[in-house]
Design a protein around this motif. Structure first.
Motif, PDB file in Angstrom:
ATOM      1  N   PRO A 168      68.064  93.585  25.881  1.00 30.14           N
ATOM      2  CA  PRO A 168      67.985  94.044  24.482  1.00 30.14           C
ATOM      3  C   PRO A 168      67.611  92.945  23.499  1.00 30.14           C
ATOM      4  CG  PRO A 168      70.271  93.896  25.198  1.00 30.14           C
ATOM      5  CD  PRO A 168      69.430  93.670  26.398  1.00 30.14           C
ATOM      6  N   ILE A 169      67.680  91.698  23.910  1.00 31.10           N
ATOM      7  CA  ILE A 169      67.501  90.651  22.910  1.00 31.10           C
ATOM      8  C   ILE A 169      66.193  89.893  23.063  1.00 31.10           C
ATOM      9  CG2 ILE A 169      69.967  90.351  22.621  1.00 31.10           C
ATOM     10  CD1 ILE A 169      69.972  88.083  24.359  1.00 31.10           C
ATOM     11  N   LEU A 180      77.359  86.496  21.098  1.00 30.12           N
ATOM     12  CA  LEU A 180      78.791  86.445  20.795  1.00 30.12           C
ATOM     13  C   LEU A 180      79.412  87.820  21.025  1.00 30.12           C
ATOM     14  CD1 LEU A 180      80.258  84.699  17.665  1.00 30.12           C
ATOM     15  CD2 LEU A 180      81.211  86.810  18.500  1.00 30.12           C
ATOM     16  N   GLY A 181      78.692  88.846  20.573  1.00 30.75           N
ATOM     17  CA  GLY A 181      79.157  90.210  20.764  1.00 30.75           C
ATOM     18  C   GLY A 181      79.269  90.561  22.238  1.00 30.75           C
ATOM     19  N   PHE A 182      78.302  90.112  23.001  1.00 22.55           N
ATOM     20  CA  PHE A 182      78.334  90.388  24.441  1.00 22.55           C
ATOM     21  C   PHE A 182      79.587  89.766  25.059  1.00 22.55           C
ATOM     22  CE2 PHE A 182      76.850  89.487  28.825  1.00 22.55           C
ATOM     23  CZ  PHE A 182      76.638  90.793  29.212  1.00 22.55           C
ATOM     24  N   ILE A 238      73.807  95.786  18.151  1.00 23.33           N
ATOM     25  CA  ILE A 238      72.759  95.519  19.136  1.00 23.33           C
ATOM     26  C   ILE A 238      71.689  96.595  19.069  1.00 23.33           C
ATOM     27  CG2 ILE A 238      72.284  95.325  21.618  1.00 23.33           C
ATOM     28  CD1 ILE A 238      75.072  94.035  21.879  1.00 23.33           C
ATOM     29  N   ALA A 239      72.163  97.860  18.968  1.00 25.33           N
ATOM     30  CA  ALA A 239      71.202  98.961  18.911  1.00 25.33           C
ATOM     31  C   ALA A 239      70.287  98.813  17.697  1.00 25.33           C
ATOM     32  CB  ALA A 239      71.942 100.301  18.857  1.00 25.33           C
ATOM     33  N   VAL A 240      70.877  98.462  16.553  1.00 23.64           N
ATOM     34  CA  VAL A 240      70.059  98.309  15.349  1.00 23.64           C
ATOM     35  C   VAL A 240      69.054  97.166  15.535  1.00 23.64           C
ATOM     36  CG1 VAL A 240      70.107  97.578  12.944  1.00 23.64           C
ATOM     37  CG2 VAL A 240      71.690  99.318  13.732  1.00 23.64           C
TER      38      VAL A 240
END
Ligand SMILES: Nc1ncnc2c1ncn2[C@@H]1O[C@H](COP(=O)(O)OP(=O)(O)O)[C@@H](O)[C@H]1O
Ligand SMILES: [Mg+2]
Lengths: 490, 287, 309
Positions: A256-257, A270-272, C290-292
């Protein structure tokens, strides 16, 4: 440049002291205590006075020191302005960094090792001498083999240091002064080195910020814990599996990144990390939630167990070898496996740097657009960097689980990610020696300060700031080229 | 007559309301230097960006006649694939890998071939013979270009530390290390002094003669353009306004008007060069 | 939808707005600093925590001095907290970030993490690690709806939080949009060197940006202290992370983005906690983020950064 006049400096120090006063009042001067009547405010004004005085004196001294340094630098610059100065500087700093480690290790042993510090210092000196000797020997042997050795003093120094460090590390568990605590701590340092090497691939080489590296560590640890718990797999099966599973998550995370850049990566990674921790914490059925997983089997050697009572189907190490049972054997063994894997990882990564895969990572860090214009697929590079980095994290996690025999989500908070990133950045991005030095620093400094346990994290935070301000590129910031063109006939 | 190496038809690129490139046709062939000129903001770099996969064109056909793969529509390829089909570029604002050495820069350019020969790194890790030979060959190829562009003295220096002129040369050397069919140069003489510019002209002619590849050149230095180009395309406000040989362009009414606003054929090259140099100087850090 | 379900929904909405207002206030600090020096001020959460601690100390001090009038006490607490917190914000920039301007990109980040570790432990050591409970400052509320099967109420404190945040945000937008300081800030955002050449005091502008961020964080700290009635040295990390998420979600560097992001994160948390599970609320926030970002790599209101070649 003229040195600053004393009144100016006094004024400057007074301003700093005034600021310190303001900052100190609400936290050092006043504090609240919970009582039956609610919060009660108490004061300790003498502390404030101390703080203000310290800041005043410190600022004055710092200013004087900086003046002196500036004056010297100025004189030097006037003498000759060229690049060699810069190189000399680097060599001196490298010396300081190495000296620092050579120093921190004995001091540490002096305080905590049961045995005398002389032994340790002797061991270190011998290792260093052997290192230098081997390097000098290389200087004779290589020309004889018609392989010209053109390395600079700096690289030879580093190489000698590496040999010495390796010798020291290999012999450590067998030394008379090494007790349980020291071997265990050595294992911790090695695990952090492994983590640092892994993150160094993602951040240092490929330039992809990752603030959630702890996720791979956690995934590796839980992979081993759960695979052994539910399927009865042993360490040697789980080790590669942990690495592979973590690498798989690395791929998953990277997808996704791919389009994100720089700072956006920070929060998503960080969220991951946080998502991983929260899921582990709350998925009670699988992970045991906050209670964690215990009873993780210890690694054995070709079917030999290091337990006093070996599990079914295994023979115990002490019976076969007849050396008599000792709990330390198990620790020594684990230490040696981690050491072997750290060496292997360092070798592989170093080698990858000179291969197209690794060179593409570095190119990606330098300029993604230029990469694309040369036919390099940035997606593949990013995915592989996260995967290889994650794999190292997974291995480290597996070792962590094997060492503890127990895992719980507590060990995998954001602070771990921050520390691993600090190892990479403090060491100097991309530098493996830097990772080793910084890992020693990060693991040992808090241990050293156990006497002042309360204040060690304060000192630790300050040290991180100081090192960054002092050397923004990290301790070892010179990049070693992967290949050199020898000038034929030039 | 056979297909030219590159054939661009009806290329249009819109950014919101702005039509940066408007129905441009052009072609470039092997063994020839094709120049693309026009005032600043005419859309030249945008044409390169479409060509080399950085922008998806709004419409148009970018057709490459590949010697082994046949006809390829460049606009349908993922960006990084364009270079793998032999179309490689340099950038108006140099884009090197600044913390890697010159040699390493050139080796990165050989990534695709080396990746195959290192079997995704496995053969390389094991140090197999095939890989070692491939690596030696790669270094020799890099050495050839390093010598050719007079970079031997700085081969082991970090590219970011080199002078501007040297960095331009490294970028060209790096592009040549991909073994291209078509070399696209975006203002390679910008920032060079007259001597360096003359050397660049000789280099490009040498490359054309020796390797027979096509060169597509964006350049403001009219002396250079007129001196070495086989064919010139002129764009203004995203539209192509003229094409032809240097002689034809030199006397083309519309071109002269585009550049000067009034006809003044004799002095065109010198005046344009001065004019452009002035504008370009103020534009140093734009892409 | 039956009446009680609607009531629950509206109640969650009010809770979410309150939470979102606080996140928004902190997020502005992240976004302004990022806008001007392109760095993530990782210690900003701790600045907010410092604001909360100063608030607790001041509330207790005022109580012991016998200041009981709520509006007066509140005003004093806000001023005191803003003053000290701003001093901390200013110092943090001066010590940990200014020397690192122009340094490799990750250096200030590590320095900020070091600062965050330092501040957290500094507060823990000087104030103790136990949570600080505070007697409620503002009691009561308004019942907006009663009957028809549900009651809907908003407490005074919630109302106060939402209103104060609104006022502050409007004020800030004006400040940035209209004043010389705001202009200087925007100039520094675009091109620091050029701004400096044109006579803008860049150092001062950056310092003021930190002070402004700290001011809003202090207000958030005061509000949280009143809202939850208990704080500890760890609140900075959690809130900081969420506010940071909010800033990025809204598009880091964009002021309205930070507000929008804060509100969204607050609402997501409130609704997710209410309807699904409190344990996974952070997972929900991050997943939305993440989706955004997958579809808008620079956040909701962030200016898409065109990759010019
Ligand atoms: N990514 C983009 N987004 C918006 N406008 C662009 C973009 N790239 C180029 N442009 C615009 O397209 C026009 C042509 O630019 P460019 O191709 O760089 O001109 P040249 O290279 O001929 O000087 C200019 O007006 C420029 O501002
Ligand atoms: Mg251009």
């Amino acid at each position: 440049m003229a040195t600053v006049a004393l009144p100016t400096r006094l004024k400057d120090a007074a301003i700093a002291a005034g600021l310190a006063l303001v900052l100190a009042i609400p936290f050092i001067g006043l504090f609240t205590v919970s009582t039956d009547q609610g919060l009660v405010v108490n004061s300790r004004w003498s502390w404030v006075a101390w703080a203000v005085g310290l800041v005043f004196a410190g600022r004055l001294l710092l200013g004087a020191g900086r003046d002196a340094l500036a004056a010297r630098a100025n004189r030097k610059n006037n003498e000759h302005i060229d690049l060699t100065n810069h190189h000399k500087n680097n060599r001196i700093l490298r010396g300081i960094a190495i000296g620092f480690v050579v120093f921190i290790v004995p001091v540490f042993f002096l305080i905590y090792g049961g045995a005398s510090g002389i032994q340790i210092i002797l061991a270190l000196v011998i290792c260093l001498l052997i290192g230098f000797f081997l390097d000098i020997l290389g200087g004779f042997v290589l020309p004889a083999l018609k392989k010209v050795d053109r390395s600079s003093v700096g690289t030879r120094l580093t190489r000698a240091f590496m040999v010495a460090a390796l010798l020291f590390a290999v012999t450590l568990p067998f030394m008379p002064y090494s007790d349980r605590y020291i071997i265990d701590l050595g294992t911790t340092v090695l695990i952090y080195i492994l983590l640092g090497l892994g993150l160094n691939v993602t951040v240092g080489l490929a330039g992809l910020l990752d603030l959630g590296f702890v996720a791979f560590y956690a995934i590796g640890a839980y992979s081993f814990a759960l695979l052994s718990k539910f399927f009865g797999l042993d360490f040697w099966v789980c080790l590669p599996l942990s690495g592979l599973i973590a690498a798989g998550f690395g791929v998953l995370l990277s997808l996704p990144i791919l389009r994100l850049r720089g700072d956006y990566l920070a929060i998503v990674t960080l969220g991951f990390g946080e998502i991983t921790r929260i899921v582990i914490l709350n998925w009670q059925g699988l992970t045991g939630g906050p209670n964690g997983v215990s009873g993780i089997p210890r690694p054995g050697l070709f079917g030999l167990s290091f337990e006093r009572r070996p599990p079914e189907g295994m023979v115990s190490f002490h019976e076969v070898t007849g050396i008599g049972f000792s709990g330390e054997h198990r620790l020594m063994f684990l230490y040696l496996i981690v050491l072997a894997l750290v060496c292997l990882a360092a070798w592989v990564i170093n080698r990858l740097r000179a291969l197209p895969v690794g060179r593409a990572w570095e190119a990606l860090r330098e300029d993604e657009i230029a990469c694309r214009s040369l036919g390099i697929n940035p997606t593949a590079s990013k995915v592989s960097a996260y995967a290889i980095g994650g794999m190292m994290g997974g291995f480290a996690g597996c070792f962590f689980a094997a060492r503890q025999g127990f895992v719980s989500p507590e060990s995998f908070g954001f602070i771990e990610s921050a520390l691993i990133l600090a190892i990479v950045v403090l060491g100097g991005m991309g530098s493996q020696v830097g990772v080793v030095i910084a890992a020693l620093f990060i693991v040992m400094l808090p241990e050293l300060g156990r006497e002042f346990a309360d204040y060690r994290m304060i000192v630790f935070g300050l040290a991180m700031i100081t090192i960054m301000v002092w050397r923004p590129g990290g301790l070892l910031s010179t990049r070693v080229p992967t290949v050199k063109l020898d000038q034929k006939g030039a | 007559m056979s297909e030219p190496l590159l054939n661009v038809t009806g290329l249009t690129m819109r950014f919101g309301g702005l039509v940066a490139v408007d129905g441009v046709n052009l072609s470039a062939d092997t063994g020839r230097i094709t120049a693309l000129i026009g005032p600043n903001g005419a859309g030249k770099t945008t044409i390169f960006n479409c060509l080399t996969g950085f922008y998806k064109p709004t419409s148009g056909e970018l057709s490459l006649s590949h010697p082994t793969r046949g006809k390829v529509s460049l606009q349908t390829l993922p960006g990084y694939q364009v270079a793998r089909h032999g179309v490689v570029r340099t950038f108006q604002n140099i884009r090197l890998f600044p913390r890697m050495t010159v040699l390493e820069n050139l080796l990165v350019a050989q990534h695709v071939g080396l990746m195959r020969k290192s079997v995704l790194g496995v053969a390389g890790l094991l140090g197999l013979k095939g890989w070692r030979t491939a690596q030696k060959e790669a270094i020799e190829r890099a050495r050839f270009w390093i010598n050719r562009l007079d970079l031997a003295a700085v081969a082991n220096e970090e590219a970011g530390n080199l002078s501007y002129g040297m960095q331009r040369r490294v970028e060209i050397a790096r592009a040549m290390n991909t073994d291209p069919l078509l070399l696209c140069l975006d203002e390679p003489a910008a920032g060079l002094n007259p001597r360096e510019t003359a050397a660049l002209g000789e280099l490009l002619q040498g490359i054309r003669a020796e390797f027979g590849i096509g060169i597509l050149l964006i350049e403001h230095d009219m002396k250079l353009v007129m001196g070495i180009s086989d064919h010139i395309h002129v764009v203004e406000y995203g539209r192509k306004i003229a094409e032809g040989t240097p002689e034809q362009i030199r006397t083309d009414e519309r071109v002269i008007k585009a550049y000067l606003g009034e006809p003044d054929e004799e002095e065109l090259p010198a005046v344009v060069a001065a004019d452009i140099a002035e504008v370009a100087a103020g534009e140093g850090d734009r892409v | 939808m039956d009446a009680s379900a609607l009531g629950t929904f509206l109640q969650y909405l009010i809770n979410g707005l309150t939470l979102g207002a606080i996140y928004g206030l902190i997020a502005i600090g992240y976004t302004m600093v990022y806008g001007i020096i392109r760095m993530i001020n990782f210690a900003h959460g701790e600045i907010y925590m410092i604001g909360a601690f100063v608030a607790v100390t001041t509330f207790s001090l005022l109580a012991s001095l016998g200041v009981t009038a709520v509006p007066l006490a509140l005003l004093l607490v806000l001023l005191v907290s803003i003053f000290f917190t701003a001093a901390y914000g200013w110092t943090v920039e001066r010590i940990a970030y200014r020397p690192l301007r122009g340094a490799p990109k990750l250096a200030p980040l590590i320095s900020a993490i070091g600062m965050s570790i330092f501040l957290q432990n500094y507060v823990m050591q000087t104030q103790g690690s136990r949570p600080k409970p505070l007697a409620p400052v503002m009691n009561g509320g308004i019942t907006l709806w009663n009957g028809d099967g549900f009651t809907l109420s908003i407490s005074y404190i919630q109302l106060f939080i939402i209103l104060l945040t609104l006022v502050l945000m409007l004020g800030f937008t004006q400040l940035i949009g209209r004043t010389a300081l705001g202009r200087a800030q925007r100039a520094c955002e675009q091109d620091r060197t050029m701004a400096g050449l044109l006579g803008i005091n860049v150092d001062r502008t950056i310092s003021l940006t930190f002070v402004m961020g700290a001011t809003l964080a202090a207000v958030a700290g005061v509000l949280v202290t009143m809202y939850y009635g208990v704080i500890d040295f760890y609140i900075g990390f959690l809130a900081g992370m969420k506010a940071f998420t909010a800033a990025v979600l809204g598009g880091i560097g964009s002021l309205p983005g930070a507000m929008l992001g804060g509100l969204l994160i607050g609402l997501i948390e409130a609704f997710f906690t209410g309807y699904i599970s409190g344990a996974y609320k952070d997972v929900a926030s991050f997943s939305v983020l993440i989706a955004v970002l997958v579809f808008r790599p620079t956040g909701l209101l962030g200016r898409p950064d065109i990759e010019k070649v």
